[in-house]
Design a protein around this motif. Structure first.
Motif, short mmCIF file in Angstrom:
data_model
loop_
_atom_site.label_atom_id
_atom_site.label_comp_id
_atom_site.label_asym_id
_atom_site.label_seq_id
_atom_site.Cartn_x
_atom_site.Cartn_y
_atom_site.Cartn_z
N ARG A 82 2.76 -7.86 -0.39
CA ARG A 82 2.55 -6.44 -0.67
C ARG A 82 1.64 -6.30 -1.87
O ARG A 82 1.71 -7.09 -2.80
N ALA A 83 0.78 -5.28 -1.87
CA ALA A 83 -0.15 -5.06 -2.98
C ALA A 83 -0.14 -3.59 -3.40
O ALA A 83 -0.02 -2.70 -2.56
N GLU A 84 -0.29 -3.39 -4.70
CA GLU A 84 -0.42 -2.06 -5.25
C GLU A 84 -1.61 -2.08 -6.20
O GLU A 84 -1.59 -2.78 -7.20
N ILE A 85 -2.63 -1.31 -5.85
CA ILE A 85 -3.87 -1.31 -6.62
C ILE A 85 -4.02 0.03 -7.33
O ILE A 85 -4.10 1.08 -6.70
N SER A 86 -4.05 -0.03 -8.67
CA SER A 86 -4.30 1.17 -9.48
C SER A 86 -5.60 1.03 -10.25
O SER A 86 -6.16 2.02 -10.70
N GLY A 87 -6.06 -0.20 -10.40
CA GLY A 87 -7.29 -0.47 -11.14
C GLY A 87 -8.43 -0.81 -10.21
O GLY A 87 -8.59 -0.20 -9.16
N VAL A 88 -9.20 -1.84 -10.57
CA VAL A 88 -10.38 -2.24 -9.81
C VAL A 88 -10.08 -3.52 -9.03
O VAL A 88 -9.64 -4.51 -9.60
N PHE A 89 -10.31 -3.48 -7.73
CA PHE A 89 -10.19 -4.67 -6.89
C PHE A 89 -11.47 -4.80 -6.09
O PHE A 89 -11.90 -3.87 -5.43
N SER A 90 -12.06 -5.99 -6.15
CA SER A 90 -13.28 -6.27 -5.41
C SER A 90 -13.11 -7.62 -4.73
O SER A 90 -12.85 -8.61 -5.39
N ILE A 100 -0.87 -0.34 -1.17
CA ILE A 100 -0.84 1.01 -1.73
C ILE A 100 -2.03 1.14 -2.68
O ILE A 100 -2.19 0.34 -3.59
N VAL A 101 -2.87 2.14 -2.43
CA VAL A 101 -4.06 2.38 -3.24
C VAL A 101 -3.80 3.67 -4.03
O VAL A 101 -3.74 4.76 -3.45
N ARG A 102 -3.63 3.53 -5.32
CA ARG A 102 -3.29 4.66 -6.20
C ARG A 102 -4.54 5.50 -6.54
O ARG A 102 -5.67 5.05 -6.36
N PRO A 103 -4.35 6.72 -7.08
CA PRO A 103 -5.48 7.61 -7.36
C PRO A 103 -6.51 7.04 -8.31
O PRO A 103 -7.69 7.39 -8.23
N ARG A 120 -4.90 10.38 -2.89
CA ARG A 120 -6.09 11.19 -3.15
C ARG A 120 -6.67 10.83 -4.50
O ARG A 120 -5.95 10.69 -5.48
N GLY A 121 -7.97 10.65 -4.56
CA GLY A 121 -8.65 10.34 -5.81
C GLY A 121 -9.14 8.90 -5.86
O GLY A 121 -10.02 8.58 -6.65
N ALA A 122 -8.59 8.04 -5.02
CA ALA A 122 -9.02 6.64 -5.02
C ALA A 122 -10.46 6.55 -4.51
O ALA A 122 -10.87 7.30 -3.63
#
Length: 191
Positions: A82-90, A100-103, A120-122
């Motif tokens: 499982r992954a939760e991305i709130s910052g930068v992922f490349s 889960i991709v946070r705003p 919304r906002g991602a």
């Protein structure tokens, strides 16, 4: 990770390999934390969480959970449950469960998962491939007949509407001929 959650990195594995990894996970699960103002590169493997508050370049991550905080940056490949991305992922993200991709997230590259949640906002510049959960394959096929019935009803309604329009046109033509025939008959009677 809670003791009751014995989840392991399982990106699309055979059942035997999954059981072996789960047994190994019960033995140890340690978290890796890349703190703020820390920059690392290379491969990281854990049966616990990988938390990125700093920067990871050319990363090759294997973990149960991946958390990239709003101040974190990860560039590379990650294979997780499982992954939760709130910052930068490349890069490339393979999750056997949910992403889960946070705003505040900025995501680029390729993502493959079973479930995807985008707030919304991602900002996203990547390709997604979402495969259904094993139990949900039946749900999709169960929904197909309902969808087919709806399409068939709409098609029938459209055909019925087309027939009505055609018959109205034929009726108008016949009415016009009837009026002309009536006028011709009146002309004959009056002369």
């Amino acid at each position: 990770m809670k003791e009751t959650e014995n989840k392991v990195v399982t990106p699309f594995m055979a059942p035997a390999e999954l059981k072996a990894r789960q047994a190994k996970a019960l033995q140890s699960s340690e978290d890796i934390h890349v703190g703020p103002n820390t920059q690392l590169s290379g491969g990281f493997t854990t049966n616990g969480m990988m938390i990125v508050d700093g920067r990871v370049d050319d990363g090759d991550i294997t973990a149960d959970r991946l958390v990239v905080s709003h101040i974190g940056t990860l560039d590379g490949k990650a294979v997780v449950y499982r992954a939760e991305i709130s910052g930068v992922f490349s890069g490339e993200l393979l999750a056997s469960d949910e992403v889960i991709v946070r705003p505040t997230a900025r995501l680029s590259g390729n993502v493959q998962c079973q479930r995807l949640v985008i707030h919304r906002g991602a900002r996203i510049e990547c390709t997604f491939s979402c495969t259904p959960e094993p139990g949900q394959e039946g749900v999709s096929s169960a929904q197909e007949p309902a969808t087919e019935k709806l399409v068939e009803r709409r098609k029938s309604a459209r055909q019925l509407e087309d027939r009505k329009i055609f018959l109205a046109g034929v009726g108008s033509v016949l009415a016009a001929f009837g009026v002309l025939a009536l006028l011709a008959g009146l002309k004959v009677l009056l002369t």
